[in-house]
Design a protein around this motif. Structure first.
Motif, PDB file in Angstrom:
ATOM      1  N   PHE A 180      96.930  71.180  17.108  1.00  0.00           N
ATOM      2  CA  PHE A 180      96.945  72.643  17.008  1.00  0.00           C
ATOM      3  C   PHE A 180      97.840  73.187  15.893  1.00  0.00           C
ATOM      4  O   PHE A 180      98.003  74.394  15.764  1.00  0.00           O
ATOM      5  CB  PHE A 180      97.379  73.255  18.351  1.00  0.00           C
ATOM      6  N   GLY A 181      98.424  72.304  15.105  1.00  0.00           N
ATOM      7  CA  GLY A 181      99.250  72.762  13.995  1.00  0.00           C
ATOM      8  C   GLY A 181      98.417  73.087  12.761  1.00  0.00           C
ATOM      9  O   GLY A 181      97.302  72.597  12.591  1.00  0.00           O
ATOM     10  N   LYS A 182      98.976  73.886  11.906  1.00  0.00           N
ATOM     11  CA  LYS A 182      98.282  74.271  10.666  1.00  0.00           C
ATOM     12  C   LYS A 182      97.984  73.043   9.811  1.00  0.00           C
ATOM     13  O   LYS A 182      96.925  72.941   9.195  1.00  0.00           O
ATOM     14  CB  LYS A 182      99.157  75.255   9.881  1.00  0.00           C
ATOM     15  N   ASN A 183      98.926  72.080   9.805  1.00  0.00           N
ATOM     16  CA  ASN A 183      98.786  70.893   8.966  1.00  0.00           C
ATOM     17  C   ASN A 183      98.194  69.697   9.708  1.00  0.00           C
ATOM     18  O   ASN A 183      98.057  68.616   9.120  1.00  0.00           O
ATOM     19  CB  ASN A 183     100.153  70.498   8.386  1.00  0.00           C
ATOM     20  N   LYS A 184      97.877  69.876  11.007  1.00  0.00           N
ATOM     21  CA  LYS A 184      97.343  68.784  11.837  1.00  0.00           C
ATOM     22  C   LYS A 184      98.204  67.520  11.674  1.00  0.00           C
ATOM     23  O   LYS A 184      97.710  66.420  11.430  1.00  0.00           O
ATOM     24  CB  LYS A 184      95.896  68.482  11.455  1.00  0.00           C
ATOM     25  N   SER A 185      99.512  67.703  11.822  1.00  0.00           N
ATOM     26  CA  SER A 185     100.470  66.636  11.538  1.00  0.00           C
ATOM     27  C   SER A 185     101.185  66.154  12.798  1.00  0.00           C
ATOM     28  O   SER A 185     101.846  66.941  13.484  1.00  0.00           O
ATOM     29  CB  SER A 185     101.511  67.139  10.520  1.00  0.00           C
ATOM     30  N   ILE A 186     101.072  64.854  13.104  1.00  0.00           N
ATOM     31  CA  ILE A 186     101.856  64.261  14.194  1.00  0.00           C
ATOM     32  C   ILE A 186     103.331  64.267  13.813  1.00  0.00           C
ATOM     33  O   ILE A 186     104.207  64.475  14.661  1.00  0.00           O
ATOM     34  CB  ILE A 186     101.382  62.820  14.473  1.00  0.00           C
ATOM     35  N   ALA A 187     103.606  64.060  12.526  1.00  0.00           N
ATOM     36  CA  ALA A 187     104.988  63.964  12.061  1.00  0.00           C
ATOM     37  C   ALA A 187     105.785  65.232  12.369  1.00  0.00           C
ATOM     38  O   ALA A 187     106.990  65.160  12.653  1.00  0.00           O
ATOM     39  CB  ALA A 187     105.014  63.687  10.556  1.00  0.00           C
ATOM     40  N   GLU A 188     105.136  66.394  12.342  1.00  0.00           N
ATOM     41  CA  GLU A 188     105.855  67.641  12.642  1.00  0.00           C
ATOM     42  C   GLU A 188     106.312  67.684  14.093  1.00  0.00           C
ATOM     43  O   GLU A 188     107.347  68.284  14.405  1.00  0.00           O
ATOM     44  CB  GLU A 188     104.960  68.843  12.321  1.00  0.00           C
ATOM     45  N   GLY A 189     105.552  67.057  14.970  1.00  0.00           N
ATOM     46  CA  GLY A 189     105.994  66.946  16.353  1.00  0.00           C
ATOM     47  C   GLY A 189     107.094  65.919  16.502  1.00  0.00           C
ATOM     48  O   GLY A 189     108.090  66.131  17.207  1.00  0.00           O
ATOM     49  N   LEU A 190     106.941  64.785  15.820  1.00  0.00           N
ATOM     50  CA  LEU A 190     107.939  63.716  15.903  1.00  0.00           C
ATOM     51  C   LEU A 190     109.263  64.120  15.274  1.00  0.00           C
ATOM     52  O   LEU A 190     110.300  63.524  15.575  1.00  0.00           O
ATOM     53  CB  LEU A 190     107.403  62.455  15.212  1.00  0.00           C
ATOM     54  N   ALA A 191     109.236  65.137  14.417  1.00  0.00           N
ATOM     55  CA  ALA A 191     110.473  65.579  13.764  1.00  0.00           C
ATOM     56  C   ALA A 191     111.507  66.092  14.760  1.00  0.00           C
ATOM     57  O   ALA A 191     112.696  66.127  14.470  1.00  0.00           O
ATOM     58  CB  ALA A 191     110.150  66.667  12.727  1.00  0.00           C
ATOM     59  N   ILE A 192     111.059  66.465  15.930  1.00  0.00           N
ATOM     60  CA  ILE A 192     111.980  66.989  16.943  1.00  0.00           C
ATOM     61  C   ILE A 192     112.312  65.902  17.973  1.00  0.00           C
ATOM     62  O   ILE A 192     112.679  66.190  19.109  1.00  0.00           O
ATOM     63  CB  ILE A 192     111.370  68.249  17.612  1.00  0.00           C
ATOM     64  N   TRP A 193     112.219  64.644  17.568  1.00  0.00           N
ATOM     65  CA  TRP A 193     112.355  63.516  18.498  1.00  0.00           C
ATOM     66  C   TRP A 193     113.700  63.496  19.212  1.00  0.00           C
ATOM     67  O   TRP A 193     113.783  63.122  20.381  1.00  0.00           O
ATOM     68  CB  TRP A 193     112.094  62.190  17.772  1.00  0.00           C
ATOM     69  N   LYS A 194     114.769  63.883  18.523  1.00  0.00           N
ATOM     70  CA  LYS A 194     116.090  63.861  19.171  1.00  0.00           C
ATOM     71  C   LYS A 194     116.131  64.827  20.354  1.00  0.00           C
ATOM     72  O   LYS A 194     116.597  64.477  21.445  1.00  0.00           O
ATOM     73  CB  LYS A 194     117.181  64.219  18.160  1.00  0.00           C
ATOM     74  N   PHE A 195     115.652  66.041  20.136  1.00  0.00           N
ATOM     75  CA  PHE A 195     115.660  67.032  21.217  1.00  0.00           C
ATOM     76  C   PHE A 195     114.698  66.627  22.322  1.00  0.00           C
ATOM     77  O   PHE A 195     115.002  66.790  23.510  1.00  0.00           O
ATOM     78  CB  PHE A 195     115.268  68.411  20.668  1.00  0.00           C
ATOM     79  N   ALA A 196     113.531  66.099  21.951  1.00  0.00           N
ATOM     80  CA  ALA A 196     112.521  65.716  22.954  1.00  0.00           C
ATOM     81  C   ALA A 196     113.044  64.604  23.857  1.00  0.00           C
ATOM     82  O   ALA A 196     112.888  64.655  25.087  1.00  0.00           O
ATOM     83  CB  ALA A 196     111.235  65.283  22.252  1.00  0.00           C
ATOM     84  N   TYR A 213     108.282  53.163  15.659  1.00  0.00           N
ATOM     85  CA  TYR A 213     107.563  53.738  14.512  1.00  0.00           C
ATOM     86  C   TYR A 213     107.593  55.267  14.574  1.00  0.00           C
ATOM     87  O   TYR A 213     107.812  55.935  13.565  1.00  0.00           O
ATOM     88  CB  TYR A 213     106.121  53.242  14.506  1.00  0.00           C
ATOM     89  N   ALA A 214     107.377  55.813  15.797  1.00  0.00           N
ATOM     90  CA  ALA A 214     107.361  57.268  15.954  1.00  0.00           C
ATOM     91  C   ALA A 214     108.724  57.864  15.612  1.00  0.00           C
ATOM     92  O   ALA A 214     108.814  58.899  14.931  1.00  0.00           O
ATOM     93  CB  ALA A 214     106.969  57.628  17.385  1.00  0.00           C
ATOM     94  N   ILE A 215     109.797  57.228  16.075  1.00  0.00           N
ATOM     95  CA  ILE A 215     111.140  57.747  15.806  1.00  0.00           C
ATOM     96  C   ILE A 215     111.452  57.689  14.306  1.00  0.00           C
ATOM     97  O   ILE A 215     111.994  58.648  13.732  1.00  0.00           O
ATOM     98  CB  ILE A 215     112.187  56.957  16.618  1.00  0.00           C
ATOM     99  N   LEU A 216     111.097  56.568  13.661  1.00  0.00           N
ATOM    100  CA  LEU A 216     111.347  56.454  12.219  1.00  0.00           C
ATOM    101  C   LEU A 216     110.558  57.503  11.442  1.00  0.00           C
ATOM    102  O   LEU A 216     111.075  58.122  10.510  1.00  0.00           O
ATOM    103  CB  LEU A 216     110.970  55.052  11.744  1.00  0.00           C
ATOM    104  N   LYS A 217     109.293  57.703  11.845  1.00  0.00           N
ATOM    105  CA  LYS A 217     108.459  58.698  11.168  1.00  0.00           C
ATOM    106  C   LYS A 217     108.994  60.104  11.420  1.00  0.00           C
ATOM    107  O   LYS A 217     109.010  60.947  10.522  1.00  0.00           O
ATOM    108  CB  LYS A 217     107.021  58.582  11.658  1.00  0.00           C
ATOM    109  N   GLY A 218     109.445  60.342  12.654  1.00  0.00           N
ATOM    110  CA  GLY A 218     110.006  61.645  12.982  1.00  0.00           C
ATOM    111  C   GLY A 218     111.282  61.915  12.214  1.00  0.00           C
ATOM    112  O   GLY A 218     111.525  63.037  11.748  1.00  0.00           O
ATOM    113  N   SER A 255     111.907  64.910   9.608  1.00  0.00           N
ATOM    114  CA  SER A 255     113.040  65.826   9.803  1.00  0.00           C
ATOM    115  C   SER A 255     113.856  65.966   8.520  1.00  0.00           C
ATOM    116  O   SER A 255     114.245  67.070   8.131  1.00  0.00           O
ATOM    117  CB  SER A 255     113.919  65.317  10.948  1.00  0.00           C
ATOM    118  N   LYS A 256     114.105  64.840   7.845  1.00  0.00           N
ATOM    119  CA  LYS A 256     114.852  64.885   6.586  1.00  0.00           C
ATOM    120  C   LYS A 256     114.068  65.634   5.516  1.00  0.00           C
ATOM    121  O   LYS A 256     114.637  66.390   4.723  1.00  0.00           O
ATOM    122  CB  LYS A 256     115.154  63.461   6.120  1.00  0.00           C
ATOM    123  N   LYS A 257     112.736  65.426   5.495  1.00  0.00           N
ATOM    124  CA  LYS A 257     111.891  66.125   4.522  1.00  0.00           C
ATOM    125  C   LYS A 257     111.946  67.631   4.760  1.00  0.00           C
ATOM    126  O   LYS A 257     112.042  68.417   3.811  1.00  0.00           O
ATOM    127  CB  LYS A 257     110.450  65.628   4.639  1.00  0.00           C
TER     128      LYS A 257
END
Length: 594
Positions: A224-240, A575-580, A584-586
């Motif tokens: 449902f994201g504009k960019n259809k990106s899993i990485a944008e969800g994984l970017a919040i991995w610490k909080f999740a 893999y998910a945490i590394l990608k996230g 996040s850094k990006k």
């Protein structure tokens, strides 16, 4: 007729649902009548179930439909009452003040508040409450239903004050002499043995469920994201993961120290107390806030009939006052479900209970307790809102009318879905002298799998929940069977029953019953198959991880299927945490550059 052929015939009702609802994506209002006809035909012609047994089972299903629709009506009525009063606008602003990030809002509303509601009431109520609430704060209806369904997993085993264990597993194994003898050999009372099953279940759930918030937000940004990106969800991995642990750690401790009644209830409350203040301070969150694209760019398939405007109401309601109705719902659900208080006895007494005994001359008997249903509590709270917010009769009338029309839209699918399930489950009474269709399927799988059974034990639980729409019913159907298989292959039966309960909880994410109810509550009808295709992803994760953990727990780490299953999941997590972390850094670099 051979066992293999019978197994394939028993699978036909499930395949009908999968093919027409999930693969061909027919609306449930068309797919489920067909599934009912197919199931009834297999029961009558192959299993030779008497017609009065099919009619009685269908009648039981119809009563359940009325109860489910009443729960949906109550949830929508409460939401529409808050909308008409202006309180919903304040709730929406309150969540924006906690965090404008949609990922954070999904975690707080679904994972934590939803788990608390699950602990208090169960029966699909959390999804029916959370999905429309997410729509109200600005989520697309399909996104709201999807994330609301994903949390119908970890907290479910201990939903409704522990019902899936205390009623489901207990009724499944509680009268079997071999089970009682096993408990005695271990030096335990039966009650202690039952609690030990709940304790093991909670530990497995805690390991698997900690990652559910991360799964939820990754799927949210992917679909449902504009960019259809899993990485944008994984970017919040610490909080999740922080939010996951804030629930699962107290959840597991409570299950092991206090028993199965309160893990989800208290886990949700403790999690809210920890995570909401942390979110306000921005702890463990990436710098970049994530939101949906503009509404005009949303796929029309995402949008439901439940429309909530963001216009400021004429009368301002404070955030604390706006939340009072939901606090009351939670409080009343707890008070009416505690055995230590007399309220439960009053609401379920024979005076107010509607009994259906030996329907159509069969052994099928059941009862309905209308005053005990969560829908009654939500209707009562909606009436309290009239005085609480100073509403007029015209505004409340609009809320009732809109809620009734939304609820009616779900009726067609449920009127066939639930009776189909009841015919399937009650097919054990037959002239062919066969086990019921679900039990025969499970027995066939056990013969095929043998000593590798722990790896697939959760799958049987999920299958039961998928067709029955209930972790409690799945546990009731399969717990004794799971005990018998464990005994035959020489492993700890309590662990196998725990894996059954875990699978039964995970199956709630894809069961038609829950999907239709949550979709109706969010005003999204006719897209149930699309939703099930999405929620199959976390369901598969849950089943595979649970099976792998159970296998390793029983047989140890080694060159075996369980170890491979666990390693595959762990590799995916790393893999998910590394990608996230990379995303996040990006995001931070992009923000600095901007």
């Amino acid at each position: 007729m051979s066992l293999g052929v019978l197994s394939l015939l028993a699978l036909v009702p499930i395949l009908t649902v999968l093919i027409f609802l999930v693969i061909l994506r027919w609306p449930a209002s068309r797919a489920m009548p067909l599934a009912f006809v197919v199931t009834a035909a297999v029961a009558l012609l192959v299993w030779k179930v008497p017609f009065n047994q099919v009619a009685a089972a269908s009648s039981r299903g119809l009563v359940t439909v009325i109860e489910v629709l009443f729960i949906v009506f109550g949830a929508i009525l409460l939401l529409n009452t808050l909308k008409e009063s202006g309180a919903l606008h304040s709730i929406r602003e309150g969540f924006t003040n906690v965090s404008p990030d949609r990922r954070v809002q999904a975690i707080i509303i679904c994972w934590l508040f939803g788990s608390f509601i699950e602990g208090a009431s169960g029966f699909g109520t959390p999804a029916a409450i959370a999905a429309p609430l997410l729509v109200a704060v600005g989520f697309p209806a399909m996104a709201a239903v999807m994330v609301a369904l994903i949390i119908q997993s970890t907290p479910v085993t201990f939903g409704a004050i522990g019902t899936p264990i205390l009623i489901g597993v207990n009724n499944g194994i509680g009268t079997d002499e071999k089970v009682l003898a096993t408990a005695a050999e271990l030096g335990m009372t039966y009650e202690a043995y039952l609690n030990s099953i709940g304790a093991q279940t909670a530990i497995f759930h805690a390991i698997i469920g900690t990652l559910i918030p991360l799964f939820m937000v990754a799927m949210l940004t992917w679909f449902f994201g504009k960019n259809k990106s899993i990485a944008e969800g994984l970017a919040i991995w610490k909080f999740a993961i922080f939010a996951g642990l804030a629930f699962t750690v107290p959840y597991a401790l409570i299950a092991n120290l206090l028993g199965p009644e309160f893990p989800s209830l208290f886990g949700g409350l403790i999690g809210l107390a920890i995570v909401v203040p942390a979110a306000k301070r921005g702890l463990f969150m990436p710098k970049k806030t994530w939101d949906f694209d503009r509404k005009e760019n949303w796929d029309p398939e995402w949008v439901g009939k439940l429309q909530i405007t963001n216009e400021a109401p004429a009368k301002k309601v404070s955030v604390y006052k706006a939340w009072v109705p939901y606090v009351l719902v939670g409080l009343l659900l707890v008070l009416t479900r505690l055995n230590e208080l007399p309220i439960k006895g009053w609401l379920t007494s024979d005076v107010v209970k509607i009994n259906f005994t030996e329907v159509f001359g069969t052994s099928i008997s059941f009862a309905s307790t209308p005053l005990y249903l969560p829908g009654t509590i939500m209707v009562v709270v909606s009436l309290i809102c009239i005085a609480l917010f100073g509403m007029n009769g015209q505004a409340y009338g609009r809320a009732v009318k809109d809620s009734f029309m939304t609820t009616v839209s779900a009726a067609a699918a449920l009127l066939f879905a639930v009776p189909m399930v009841q015919v399937f489950i009650n097919s054990g009474v037959n002239a062919a002298e066969l086990a019921s269709m679900p039990i025969l399927l499970a027995e066939s799988v056990s013969l095929l799998i043998g000593d590798n059974w722990p790896a697939v034990a959760p799958l049987i639980g999920a299958l039961g929940a998928f067709v029955a729409g209930s972790n409690t019913i799945s546990n009731m159907m399969f717990s004794l069977f799971q005990f018998g298989v464990a005994d035959n292959i020489g492993v700890n039966p309590s662990t196998i029953i725990a894996l059954q309960a875990i699978g039964g909880a995970a199956g709630n994410m894809i069961c038609v019953h829950n999907v239709v109810a949550a979709s109706a509550a969010a005003g999204l009808v006719g897209r149930e198959g699309t939703l099930i295709r999405k929620t199959m992803i976390p369901t598969l994760y849950y089943i595979v991880f649970a099976g792998g953990l159970g296998f390793v727990f029983l047989y140890g780490v080694g060159f075996n299927i369980g170890t491979f299953m666990v390693l595959a999941v762990v590799a995916g997590i790393v893999y998910a945490i590394l990608k996230g972390n990379k995303q996040s850094k990006k995001d931070q670099d992009d923000q600095i550059a901007a």
